[in-house]
Motif scaffolding. Sequence first.
Motif, PDB file in Angstrom:
ATOM      1  N   ARG A   1       0.815  -1.225   0.000  1.00 42.69           N
ATOM      2  CA  ARG A   1       0.000   0.000   0.000  1.00 42.69           C
ATOM      3  C   ARG A   1       0.849   1.276   0.000  1.00 42.69           C
ATOM      4  O   ARG A   1       0.470   2.291   0.553  1.00 42.69           O
ATOM      5  N   ASN A   2       2.003   1.195  -0.654  1.00 39.46           N
ATOM      6  CA  ASN A   2       2.839   2.392  -0.835  1.00 39.46           C
ATOM      7  C   ASN A   2       2.455   3.048  -2.157  1.00 39.46           C
ATOM      8  O   ASN A   2       1.276   3.257  -2.378  1.00 39.46           O
ATOM      9  N   THR A   3       3.394   3.362  -3.006  1.00 34.87           N
ATOM     10  CA  THR A   3       3.094   4.031  -4.269  1.00 34.87           C
ATOM     11  C   THR A   3       2.049   3.243  -5.060  1.00 34.87           C
ATOM     12  O   THR A   3       2.209   2.051  -5.305  1.00 34.87           O
ATOM     13  N   CYS A   4       1.008   3.937  -5.451  1.00 34.00           N
ATOM     14  CA  CYS A   4      -0.105   3.337  -6.179  1.00 34.00           C
ATOM     15  C   CYS A   4       0.383   2.557  -7.399  1.00 34.00           C
ATOM     16  O   CYS A   4       1.211   3.040  -8.171  1.00 34.00           O
ATOM     17  N   GLY A   5      -0.149   1.368  -7.584  1.00 34.55           N
ATOM     18  CA  GLY A   5       0.222   0.549  -8.727  1.00 34.55           C
ATOM     19  C   GLY A   5      -0.087   1.206 -10.049  1.00 34.55           C
ATOM     20  O   GLY A   5       0.643   1.022 -11.026  1.00 34.55           O
ATOM     21  N   ALA A   6      -1.166   1.972 -10.116  1.00 32.19           N
ATOM     22  CA  ALA A   6      -1.505   2.660 -11.367  1.00 32.19           C
ATOM     23  C   ALA A   6      -0.423   3.681 -11.725  1.00 32.19           C
ATOM     24  O   ALA A   6      -0.055   3.827 -12.894  1.00 32.19           O
ATOM     25  N   VAL A   7       0.104   4.369 -10.727  1.00 31.54           N
ATOM     26  CA  VAL A   7       1.188   5.332 -10.966  1.00 31.54           C
ATOM     27  C   VAL A   7       2.445   4.597 -11.420  1.00 31.54           C
ATOM     28  O   VAL A   7       3.108   5.002 -12.377  1.00 31.54           O
ATOM     29  N   SER A   8       2.767   3.489 -10.775  1.00 35.08           N
ATOM     30  CA  SER A   8       3.928   2.697 -11.169  1.00 35.08           C
ATOM     31  C   SER A   8       3.768   2.166 -12.591  1.00 35.08           C
ATOM     32  O   SER A   8       4.713   2.204 -13.389  1.00 35.08           O
ATOM     33  N   GLY A   9       2.583   1.670 -12.911  1.00 36.17           N
ATOM     34  CA  GLY A   9       2.326   1.160 -14.259  1.00 36.17           C
ATOM     35  C   GLY A   9       2.465   2.236 -15.317  1.00 36.17           C
ATOM     36  O   GLY A   9       3.020   2.006 -16.393  1.00 36.17           O
ATOM     37  N   LEU A  10       1.984   3.428 -15.001  1.00 38.60           N
ATOM     38  CA  LEU A  10       2.098   4.539 -15.944  1.00 38.60           C
ATOM     39  C   LEU A  10       3.552   4.956 -16.122  1.00 38.60           C
ATOM     40  O   LEU A  10       3.994   5.237 -17.240  1.00 38.60           O
ATOM     41  N   ALA A  11       4.316   4.967 -15.036  1.00 41.12           N
ATOM     42  CA  ALA A  11       5.737   5.315 -15.139  1.00 41.12           C
ATOM     43  C   ALA A  11       6.476   4.286 -15.995  1.00 41.12           C
ATOM     44  O   ALA A  11       7.326   4.644 -16.822  1.00 41.12           O
ATOM     45  N   MET A  12       6.156   3.012 -15.818  1.00 45.64           N
ATOM     46  CA  MET A  12       6.781   1.983 -16.643  1.00 45.64           C
ATOM     47  C   MET A  12       6.389   2.137 -18.111  1.00 45.64           C
ATOM     48  O   MET A  12       7.223   1.984 -19.010  1.00 45.64           O
ATOM     49  N   ALA A  13       5.122   2.448 -18.362  1.00 48.56           N
ATOM     50  CA  ALA A  13       4.662   2.644 -19.740  1.00 48.56           C
ATOM     51  C   ALA A  13       5.376   3.829 -20.384  1.00 48.56           C
ATOM     52  O   ALA A  13       5.814   3.744 -21.534  1.00 48.56           O
ATOM     53  N   TYR A  14       5.509   4.901 -19.636  1.00 42.71           N
ATOM     54  CA  TYR A  14       6.217   6.069 -20.173  1.00 42.71           C
ATOM     55  C   TYR A  14       7.662   5.698 -20.515  1.00 42.71           C
ATOM     56  O   TYR A  14       8.170   6.044 -21.576  1.00 42.71           O
ATOM     57  N   GLY A  15       8.313   4.994 -19.613  1.00 40.52           N
ATOM     58  CA  GLY A  15       9.685   4.577 -19.872  1.00 40.52           C
ATOM     59  C   GLY A  15       9.793   3.699 -21.104  1.00 40.52           C
ATOM     60  O   GLY A  15      10.713   3.846 -21.909  1.00 40.52           O
ATOM     61  N   LEU A  16       8.858   2.781 -21.269  1.00 40.52           N
ATOM     62  CA  LEU A  16       8.866   1.901 -22.428  1.00 40.52           C
ATOM     63  C   LEU A  16       8.693   2.690 -23.720  1.00 40.52           C
ATOM     64  O   LEU A  16       9.387   2.448 -24.707  1.00 40.52           O
ATOM     65  N   LEU A  17       7.784   3.648 -23.708  1.00 40.41           N
ATOM     66  CA  LEU A  17       7.455   4.376 -24.927  1.00 40.41           C
ATOM     67  C   LEU A  17       8.372   5.564 -25.220  1.00 40.41           C
ATOM     68  O   LEU A  17       8.623   5.883 -26.373  1.00 40.41           O
ATOM     69  N   ARG A  18       8.868   6.226 -24.158  1.00 41.12           N
ATOM     70  CA  ARG A  18       9.625   7.462 -24.378  1.00 41.12           C
ATOM     71  C   ARG A  18      10.885   7.607 -23.537  1.00 41.12           C
ATOM     72  O   ARG A  18      11.526   8.649 -23.569  1.00 41.12           O
ATOM     73  N   GLY A  19      11.219   6.613 -22.775  1.00 42.85           N
ATOM     74  CA  GLY A  19      12.364   6.707 -21.877  1.00 42.85           C
ATOM     75  C   GLY A  19      13.704   6.672 -22.597  1.00 42.85           C
ATOM     76  O   GLY A  19      13.776   6.392 -23.795  1.00 42.85           O
ATOM     77  N   TYR A  20      14.754   6.943 -21.866  1.00 47.35           N
ATOM     78  CA  TYR A  20      16.107   6.903 -22.421  1.00 47.35           C
ATOM     79  C   TYR A  20      16.687   5.512 -22.188  1.00 47.35           C
ATOM     80  O   TYR A  20      16.271   4.786 -21.292  1.00 47.35           O
ATOM     81  N   ALA A  21      17.674   5.135 -22.998  1.00 45.10           N
ATOM     82  CA  ALA A  21      18.274   3.806 -22.867  1.00 45.10           C
ATOM     83  C   ALA A  21      19.782   3.853 -22.645  1.00 45.10           C
ATOM     84  O   ALA A  21      20.354   2.888 -22.163  1.00 45.10           O
ATOM     85  N   ASP A  22      20.400   4.958 -22.965  1.00 46.58           N
ATOM     86  CA  ASP A  22      21.856   5.068 -22.843  1.00 46.58           C
ATOM     87  C   ASP A  22      22.216   5.506 -21.425  1.00 46.58           C
ATOM     88  O   ASP A  22      21.958   6.645 -21.042  1.00 46.58           O
ATOM     89  N   PRO A  23      22.827   4.621 -20.625  1.00 49.33           N
ATOM     90  CA  PRO A  23      23.129   4.974 -19.236  1.00 49.33           C
ATOM     91  C   PRO A  23      24.182   6.067 -19.095  1.00 49.33           C
ATOM     92  O   PRO A  23      24.312   6.655 -18.029  1.00 49.33           O
ATOM     93  N   THR A  24      24.884   6.383 -20.168  1.00 51.58           N
ATOM     94  CA  THR A  24      25.905   7.438 -20.103  1.00 51.58           C
ATOM     95  C   THR A  24      25.365   8.796 -20.528  1.00 51.58           C
ATOM     96  O   THR A  24      26.066   9.797 -20.406  1.00 51.58           O
ATOM     97  N   ASP A  25      24.122   8.851 -20.999  1.00 53.82           N
ATOM     98  CA  ASP A  25      23.528  10.111 -21.458  1.00 53.82           C
ATOM     99  C   ASP A  25      22.923  10.850 -20.265  1.00 53.82           C
ATOM    100  O   ASP A  25      21.739  10.755 -19.983  1.00 53.82           O
ATOM    101  N   LYS A  26      23.765  11.577 -19.561  1.00 56.35           N
ATOM    102  CA  LYS A  26      23.336  12.261 -18.338  1.00 56.35           C
ATOM    103  C   LYS A  26      22.290  13.342 -18.608  1.00 56.35           C
ATOM    104  O   LYS A  26      21.396  13.556 -17.798  1.00 56.35           O
ATOM    105  N   GLU A  27      22.377  14.012 -19.744  1.00 53.92           N
ATOM    106  CA  GLU A  27      21.398  15.049 -20.073  1.00 53.92           C
ATOM    107  C   GLU A  27      20.016  14.432 -20.293  1.00 53.92           C
ATOM    108  O   GLU A  27      19.012  14.972 -19.826  1.00 53.92           O
TER     109      GLU A  27
END
Length: 93
Positions: free
Chosen positions: A49-75
């Motif tokens: 009962r911490n961070t809402c699952g819907a919020v977590s799911g949306l954050a994961m979806a955003y990462g999948l669709l628009r997130g960055y993948a290069d761990p060295t790209d600090k910007e």
Amino acid sequence: DYEQRAEELFREGYNCAQAVFLAFACEKMDRDEAARLASAFGGGLAGTRNTCGAVSGLAMAYGLLRGYADPTDKEAKRAEYSARLASLSVGSA
């Protein structure tokens, strides 16, 4: 419409995180794989009962669709965190 799809998935028995993530992820990845990935985020992170699952799911979806993948790209990382913080702050005042 993603909202309607997430509601349908929730009514099928998926937890909130799975329902939201699957609504977006099925366009990009296997449904079973997406459901397993999001499964532990239900009930506010594994039922705690911490961070809402819907919020977590949306954050994961955003990462999948628009997130960055290069761990060295600090910007890209700074821009991503800044954008997510701004979107999570909307209406929280």
